[in-house]
Design a protein around this motif. Structure first.
Motif, short mmCIF file in Angstrom:
data_model
loop_
_atom_site.label_atom_id
_atom_site.label_comp_id
_atom_site.label_asym_id
_atom_site.label_seq_id
_atom_site.Cartn_x
_atom_site.Cartn_y
_atom_site.Cartn_z
N MET A 41 37.94 50.64 53.14
CA MET A 41 38.76 51.17 54.24
C MET A 41 39.39 50.04 55.05
O MET A 41 40.52 50.17 55.53
N ALA A 42 38.64 48.93 55.21
CA ALA A 42 39.14 47.80 55.99
C ALA A 42 40.07 46.90 55.16
O ALA A 42 40.55 45.88 55.67
N GLU A 43 40.29 47.28 53.91
CA GLU A 43 41.15 46.53 52.99
C GLU A 43 40.66 45.09 52.79
O GLU A 43 41.46 44.16 52.64
N ALA A 44 39.33 44.94 52.78
CA ALA A 44 38.74 43.65 52.45
C ALA A 44 38.64 43.49 50.94
O ALA A 44 38.55 42.36 50.43
N ILE A 45 38.63 44.60 50.21
CA ILE A 45 38.60 44.58 48.75
C ILE A 45 39.57 45.64 48.23
O ILE A 45 39.93 46.58 48.95
N ASP A 46 39.99 45.46 46.96
CA ASP A 46 40.89 46.45 46.34
C ASP A 46 40.11 47.59 45.72
O ASP A 46 40.56 48.73 45.71
N ALA A 47 38.94 47.26 45.16
CA ALA A 47 38.12 48.27 44.51
C ALA A 47 36.68 47.76 44.43
O ALA A 47 36.42 46.57 44.64
N GLU A 48 35.77 48.65 44.12
CA GLU A 48 34.37 48.26 43.99
C GLU A 48 34.18 47.44 42.72
O GLU A 48 34.80 47.72 41.68
N LEU A 49 33.33 46.42 42.80
CA LEU A 49 32.95 45.62 41.63
C LEU A 49 31.94 46.42 40.82
O LEU A 49 30.87 46.78 41.32
N THR A 50 32.28 46.72 39.56
CA THR A 50 31.44 47.58 38.72
C THR A 50 31.23 46.93 37.35
O THR A 50 31.87 45.93 37.00
N ASP A 51 30.36 47.55 36.56
CA ASP A 51 30.16 47.10 35.19
C ASP A 51 31.44 47.20 34.38
O ASP A 51 31.65 46.45 33.42
N GLY A 52 32.34 48.09 34.80
CA GLY A 52 33.58 48.29 34.07
C GLY A 52 34.63 47.24 34.32
O GLY A 52 35.51 47.01 33.47
N ASN A 53 34.61 46.58 35.49
CA ASN A 53 35.65 45.58 35.78
C ASN A 53 35.12 44.17 35.99
O ASN A 53 35.90 43.24 36.20
N ILE A 54 33.80 43.99 35.92
CA ILE A 54 33.24 42.67 36.22
C ILE A 54 33.73 41.60 35.24
O ILE A 54 33.91 40.44 35.59
N ARG A 55 33.99 41.99 33.97
CA ARG A 55 34.45 41.04 32.98
C ARG A 55 35.90 40.63 33.19
O ARG A 55 36.37 39.66 32.58
N GLU A 56 36.63 41.34 34.03
CA GLU A 56 38.02 40.99 34.33
C GLU A 56 38.12 39.81 35.30
O GLU A 56 39.18 39.19 35.42
N CYS A 57 37.02 39.50 36.00
CA CYS A 57 37.07 38.52 37.08
C CYS A 57 37.21 37.09 36.55
O CYS A 57 36.50 36.67 35.64
N ASP A 58 38.13 36.36 37.16
CA ASP A 58 38.27 34.93 36.87
C ASP A 58 37.24 34.14 37.67
O ASP A 58 36.80 33.07 37.24
N LEU A 59 36.87 34.66 38.83
CA LEU A 59 35.93 34.01 39.74
C LEU A 59 35.02 35.07 40.34
O LEU A 59 35.50 36.13 40.77
N ILE A 60 33.73 34.80 40.36
CA ILE A 60 32.77 35.67 41.04
C ILE A 60 32.05 34.84 42.09
O ILE A 60 31.51 33.77 41.79
#
Length: 289
Positions: A41-60
């Motif tokens: 809601m505060a627009e600190a993130i675009d979406a929740e980090l999940t098992d489905g998108n964690i592999r898309e991350c360049d940096l964690i």
């Protein structure tokens, strides 16, 4: 570029806002589902980090306490891509690095310790901001400091969040120095404010030095107690040193020995001048917490 953030408190929330301001897609998660929802809601993130998108991350970035960081990395390592760079953001480095380096090696991942040198008196995502890290240092603790290509890549990733410079050190050296530059100010300030004078007088006669000195007395006792205890060897050494110095001042004052007191004060002033000459004000004031 896509960034994943585990832990959405002050640091994690501010990292999310900073990266989103730079046009980076941010996935985030917190152990408290309500905090994750607030971050959305505060627009600190675009979406929740999940098992489905964690592999898309360049940096964690793992922005939790050392014990929680190790637990999170162990539980999620097999889900992370071998192309992803993983960095923890913990305030001490020996424990987390000694446990996370082997996990990274086991799963063929790139991990290094990290410490964003910025903060505020009050924690939590409600106090996060996209400019918290503007021009602040970020300290990296790589397992091997000779991979310049990787280090330059990571530096570029961190600069997107506003960090002014990136330093390289070891876990041992980091914890030795941080006991003095960060943990001691918080500990001493927290003890100092317990004075009966502070608690009894509502109309405090004070100048800016009082506000400066007590600013970091307001701290998260759960987080800082973990950091203090993890770094107990270096921190107790610094505490003992300060007690010794304060005893010398106290004895001179109690004895009415002005000459001795002037000598002690002159010694302190000389030490401050030496530090300024060696490091410069920018480095001394680099950590804003």
């Amino acid at each position: 570029m896509k960034v994943g953030i585990a832990g959405l408190g002050l640091i994690g929330g501010s990292l999310g806002k900073a990266y989103r301001s730079a046009g980076v897609t941010v996935y985030g998660q917190d152990i408290d589902p309500l905090t994750t929802q607030y971050a959305l809601m505060a627009e600190a993130i675009d979406a929740e980090l999940t098992d489905g998108n964690i592999r898309e991350c360049d940096l964690i970035l793992i922005a939790v306490t050392p014990v929680q960081a190790v637990k999170w990395f162990k539980e999620n390592a097999e889900k992370i891509s071998g192309q992803t760079v993983v960095i923890d953001c913990c305030g001490t480095k020996r424990y987390v690095c000694s446990h996370c380096f082997p996990v990274a090696a086991e799963h063929g991942l790139t991990y290094m310790g990290g410490h964003p040198m910025a903060g505020k008196e009050r924690g939590g995502i409600k106090h996060s901001s996209d400019d918290l890290f503007r021009d602040a240092p970020f300290i990296l603790v790589p397992e091997h400091a000779d991979d310049m290509e990787l280090l330059m890549k990571v530096k570029g990733m961190l600069m997107l969040a506003g960090f002014g410079r990136v330093g390289i050190t070891t876990a041992e050296e980091h914890d030795r120095v941080i006991a003095f530059t960060s943990q001691m100010p918080h500990l001493v300030s927290n003890g100092f404010i317990k004075s009966d004078t502070a608690l009894a007088d509502s109309q405090m006669i004070s100048a800016g030095s009082y506000q400066d000195f007590t600013r970091v007395a307001y701290l998260d006792e759960k987080m800082w107690s973990e950091l203090f205890l993890e770094n107990r060897d270096y921190l107790t050494k610094e505490i003992d040193g300060l007690i010794g110095e304060l005893t010398r001042y106290r004895d001179a004052i109690e004895d009415g020995d002005r000459g001795r007191l002037e000598q002690l004060l002159a010694e302190g002033k000389k030490c401050k001048s030496a530090v300024l000459e060696k490091c410069g004000p920018a480095q001394i004031n680099g950590e804003r917490n």
